[in-house]
Motif scaffolding. Structure first.
Motif, short mmCIF file in Angstrom:
data_model
loop_
_atom_site.label_atom_id
_atom_site.label_comp_id
_atom_site.label_asym_id
_atom_site.label_seq_id
_atom_site.Cartn_x
_atom_site.Cartn_y
_atom_site.Cartn_z
N ILE A 13 5.84 -0.27 -6.26
CA ILE A 13 5.68 0.94 -5.46
C ILE A 13 6.67 0.85 -4.30
N LEU A 14 7.40 1.92 -4.11
CA LEU A 14 8.38 1.91 -3.04
C LEU A 14 7.87 2.74 -1.88
N LEU A 15 7.71 2.11 -0.74
CA LEU A 15 7.32 2.86 0.45
C LEU A 15 8.60 3.23 1.20
N VAL A 16 8.79 4.52 1.38
CA VAL A 16 10.01 4.99 2.01
C VAL A 16 9.68 5.69 3.31
N GLY A 17 10.37 5.31 4.36
CA GLY A 17 10.12 5.98 5.64
C GLY A 17 10.88 5.33 6.77
N PRO A 18 10.97 6.05 7.90
CA PRO A 18 11.70 5.51 9.04
C PRO A 18 11.03 4.24 9.57
N PRO A 19 11.75 3.45 10.35
CA PRO A 19 11.18 2.20 10.87
C PRO A 19 9.93 2.45 11.71
N GLY A 20 8.99 1.56 11.61
CA GLY A 20 7.82 1.60 12.50
C GLY A 20 6.77 2.63 12.13
N THR A 21 6.85 3.20 10.94
CA THR A 21 5.85 4.22 10.59
C THR A 21 4.64 3.61 9.90
N GLY A 22 4.65 2.29 9.72
CA GLY A 22 3.45 1.63 9.20
C GLY A 22 3.52 1.26 7.73
N LYS A 23 4.73 1.05 7.22
CA LYS A 23 4.86 0.68 5.80
C LYS A 23 4.27 -0.71 5.54
N THR A 24 4.62 -1.64 6.38
CA THR A 24 4.09 -3.00 6.23
C THR A 24 2.57 -2.98 6.37
N LEU A 25 2.11 -2.21 7.35
CA LEU A 25 0.68 -2.12 7.62
C LEU A 25 -0.05 -1.54 6.41
N LEU A 26 0.55 -0.54 5.77
CA LEU A 26 -0.06 0.06 4.57
C LEU A 26 -0.16 -0.95 3.43
N ALA A 27 0.92 -1.71 3.23
CA ALA A 27 0.91 -2.70 2.15
C ALA A 27 -0.17 -3.75 2.40
N ARG A 28 -0.30 -4.16 3.65
CA ARG A 28 -1.35 -5.12 4.00
C ARG A 28 -2.72 -4.52 3.74
N ALA A 29 -2.84 -3.25 4.10
CA ALA A 29 -4.13 -2.58 3.92
C ALA A 29 -4.50 -2.49 2.44
N VAL A 30 -3.51 -2.31 1.57
CA VAL A 30 -3.78 -2.27 0.13
C VAL A 30 -4.39 -3.60 -0.31
N ALA A 31 -3.77 -4.69 0.12
CA ALA A 31 -4.29 -6.02 -0.23
C ALA A 31 -5.67 -6.24 0.39
N GLY A 32 -5.82 -5.76 1.62
CA GLY A 32 -7.10 -5.92 2.32
C GLY A 32 -8.23 -5.15 1.67
N GLU A 33 -7.93 -3.91 1.31
CA GLU A 33 -8.95 -3.07 0.66
C GLU A 33 -9.39 -3.68 -0.67
#
Ligand SMILES: Nc1ncnc2c1ncn2[C@@H]1O[C@H](COP(=O)(O)OP(=O)(O)OP(=O)(O)O)[C@@H](O)[C@H]1O
Ligand SMILES: [Zn+2]
Length: 715
Positions: free
Chosen positions: A317-337
């Motif tokens: 899955i490719l998360l695309v977006g400007p810096p600091g919009t929470g891409k890393t945070l989203l990926a962590r949340a996927v693992a966390g969920e």
């Protein structure tokens, strides 16, 4: 002279000189020694010595020991009277009684009756008087030799044994050592000892004692060596344990371990992290992205469910977006969920100058992940590993790394339970091979948050600090168009720091506005000394903008006006859109132009044409840009029609001049409208400028009060 260890009670010392003297001159020694202890003696013992006045004086020559050195004498004496030890004072004496046999005594009391030993030796018989006098002196001192085994026979071996046991007990020597010594074949030792005695001319009568002394000296030396070896072994063991602890700490410290990995290149960042504490709750304002990722979470929670239905989930899955919009945070949340391990790797980690290192790191990462499936692999900055395969001298082996990544992604089955999430700011920079189906075939956009998202993010971070109830996150959200999640987090943090520096207990709107301006326009320049004339010009200029905004129907509401220099500006007026504007009307665009013109119009009206300043240049830039877009992009010019003109340089000269003319008319009209408004509201303009000179900064409410002609309360 030696001392017994503390296991033997009580401790007593007999200076060697006393004993030597005793050998040399029993008379003087006995009197001096007995004098030192006689006061404390209980005379319930029978003194055995008589006044040795007419006794022959005995010296070492008489004893056949003339060739012995002081040290050897020490040993001899020690061996004869091994229980004598160092001590500060003589605290008690030895209660003696007549014993039937030495072995009996030893068995009963656990230590050797030294005096019986002495008495029974041939030495004693020959020099009975002298030794008698020593013994009678010494028997008032407690002299113990620990010996706990049962004995029935008194022999040299026995004596050796008892002595060795004593040493074993008192000096904590390993019994095995003593055993080894006793079991050893001593034939050769004895032979050498006999030879030695012959060469030293030791009379037969003294040989017994001499041998004992010799053996005990030897034992003592052995014990010392053993002790040294023991402590050496202990030190080595401690050092070894410390070394192991050091290595363990080195590997456990994340910073060091990353360095370690980087330098060895053998191992990539393959430590997974359990992400239980990060869920979708932590990611605000990106609802669409969360919804799309929800199905990935379901898959990770229960891969079988998908396999049964024959459904195929994307591998990447490719998360695309400007810096600091929470891409890393989203990926962590996927693992966390999904409560699965999370493997983090940054693309730049794989970008190595050395052949094969990047590729081997990718191999390691996937091997580890597969072993721990289901799990999430997150590759940040995917473009730096999977960028278009530019052959550059800076990245000589990037091709190899990309190929390895492709091979790994092809190498596992879709339902194996490993989900790869890549993040990039430039999807167009990615290698096409990476984004074809079967690899990163699902794209999720993570945009900058809208006003609602910004409000949510601000609320989330405000709840982590102390803030005043008057704080309205929505107002800040409206004034922070284009801010990313990370920037909003930073805004709240900066406000908290500012409040702390100012000694406030809570964060108020003032600090939030302050940090917003700081991020938008750079820090305040309080130190800049601006003369009154320039201050006045700025106050009228900014008030001009504010008056136009206030009295123009389609202009955005005013948020704040200030003449505090900040970054490159001397002052500014900020307007707040009620909402993020997806579309703007012609009237709104014209209003924006009018507000921009307000500054220069004010200067001209108040100070005259000759005193206008350069301060309006950015206002004109802004107004010109809007006018140009209206003509060339938005089809808002009647003359030029509904048509776009992208590359104006390639247009015919007529069209070019027609565009220019239209833009000029729009700007001129705008200027005139602004002039009209300022002339109409000259009084309000003056009041507002003066209020700004007094207060430097005015918020929306205060501006309203001034423009309604009311008096501002003194702050
Ligand atoms: N939508 C959001 N909700 C809550 N916090 C956010 C959000 N976006 C960013 N943040 C905050 O900003 C920090 C940085 O965000 P993150 O690293 O996830 O951004 P990114 O998109 O991966 O950036 P980059 O492209 O620079 O790696 C996060 O740790 C979080 O604290
Ligand atoms: Zn201006």
């Amino acid at each position: 002279m030696f001392s017994l260890s503390s296991t033997v009670q009580p401790q007593v010392t007999v200076p060697l000189s006393h004993l030597i003297n005793a050998f040399h001159s029993p008379k003087s020694t006995s009197s001096s020694v007995s004098a030192s202890v006689s006061q404390n003696q209980h005379r319930d013992v029978i003194p055995e010595h008589e006044a040795p006045s007419n006794e022959p004086v005995l010296n070492l020559r008489d004893l056949g020991l003339s060739e012995l050195k002081i040290g050897q004498i020490d040993q001899l004496v020690d061996s004869l009277l091994p229980g004598i030890c160092k001590g500060k004072n003589i605290s008690s004496h030895w209660h003696t009684s007549h014993v039937s046999a030495q072995s009996f005594f030893e068995n009963k009391y656990g230590y050797i009756d030294v005096f019986s030993t002495l008495r029974s030796s041939c030495l004693y018989r020959q020099h009975s008087r002298t030794l008698k006098s020593i013994c009678s002196d010494l028997q008032y001192w407690p002299v113990f030799i620990q010996s706990r085994s049962f004995k029935t026979l008194k022999s040299r071996t026995r004596r050796l044994q008892s002595t060795s046991e004593r040493l074993a007990e008192t000096q904590y020597i390993a019994p095995s050592f003593v055993k080894g010594f006793l079991l050893r074949d001593r034939g050769s030792d004895v032979e050498t000892l006999d030879k030695l005695m012959k060469t030293k001319n030791i009379p037969e009568a003294h040989q017994d004692a001499f041998k004992t002394g010799f053996a005990e000296g030897f034992l003592k030396a052995q014990a010392l060596t053993q002790k040294t070896n023991d402590s050496l072994r202990r030190t080595r063991l401690i050092l070894f344990v410390l070394l192991l602890l050091g290595i363990y700490g080195l590997l456990k410290n994340p910073f060091l371990s990353v360095r370690f990995r980087t330098t060895t290149g053998l191992d990539s960042a393959v430590d997974p992290v359990q992400m239980k504490n990060v869920t979708f709750e932590h990611v605000k304002g990106v609802e669409e992205a969360k919804q799309e990722l929800q199905e990935v979470v379901e898959f990770l929670k229960n891969p079988q469910k998908f396999t049964v239905l024959g459904g195929k989930l994307p591998k990447g899955i490719l998360l695309v977006g400007p810096p600091g919009t929470g891409k890393t945070l989203l990926a962590r949340a996927v693992a966390g969920e999904a409560d699965v391990p999370f493997y983090y790797a940054s693309g730049s980690e794989f970008d190595e100058m050395f052949v094969g290192v990047g590729a081997s790191r990718i191999r390691n990462l996937f091997r580890e992940a597969k072993a721990n499936a289901p799990c999430v692999i997150f590759i940040d900055e995917l473009d730096s590993v999977g960028g278009k395969r530019i052959e550059s001298p800076m990245h000589p082996y990037s091709r190899q790394t990309i190929n390895q990544l492709l091979a790994e992604m092809d190498g596992f089955k879709p339902n194996e339970g490993v989900i790869i999430i890549g993040a990039t700011n430039f999807p167009e920079a990615l290698d096409n091979a990476l984004i074809r189906p079967g690899r990163f075939d699902m794209q999720v956009t993570v945009p900058r948050p809208d006003v609602r998202g910004r409000t949510e993010i601000l609320k989330w971070y405000l709840n982590k600090i102390k803030f005043d109830q008057s704080v309205d996150p929505e107002i800040i959200a409206r004034g922070t168009v284009g801010f990313s999640g990370a920037e909003l987090e930073n805004l709240v943090n900066q406000a908290a720091l500012k409040a702390a520096v100012d000694g406030k207990e809570m964060v108020t709107m003032k600090e939030l506005e302050f940090s917003k301006d700081k991020i938008l326009m750079g820090p305040e320049r309080r130190s800049v000394e601006i003369d009154n004339k320039n201050k006045t010009i700025t106050a009228y200029h900014e008030s001009g903008h504010a008056i136009i905004a206030y009295y123009t129907k389609d202009a955005m509401p005013i948020n704040k006006a200030t003449i505090m220099p900040r970054g490159p500006t001397l002052g500014h007026v900020s307007l707040l859109p009620e909402n993020d504007r997806w579309n703007e009307t012609r009237a709104q665009l014209l209003a924006q132009m009018d507000v921009s013109m307000g500054g220069r119009v004010a200067e001209e009206l108040i100070f005259g044409t000759d005193h206008i300043t350069t301060g309006a240049s950015s206002d004109f830039d802004n107004a010109t840009k809007i006018a140009k877009w209206m003509v060339t992009k938005f089809g808002m010019s009647e003359k030029l029609g509904v048509m776009t003109y992208s590359d104006t340089g390639k247009l015919s000269p007529e069209t070019q001049s027609a565009i220019e003319q239209e833009i000029r008319i729009l700007l001129k009209d705008s200027y005139e409208r602004a002039k009209h408004i300022l002339k109409t509201h000259a009084k309000e303009h003056k009041n507002l400028a003066e209020a700004l000179l007094t207060y430097e900064t005015l918020d929306a409410k205060e501006i309203q009060i001034v423009l309604e002609g009311k008096k501002l309360e003194l702050r």
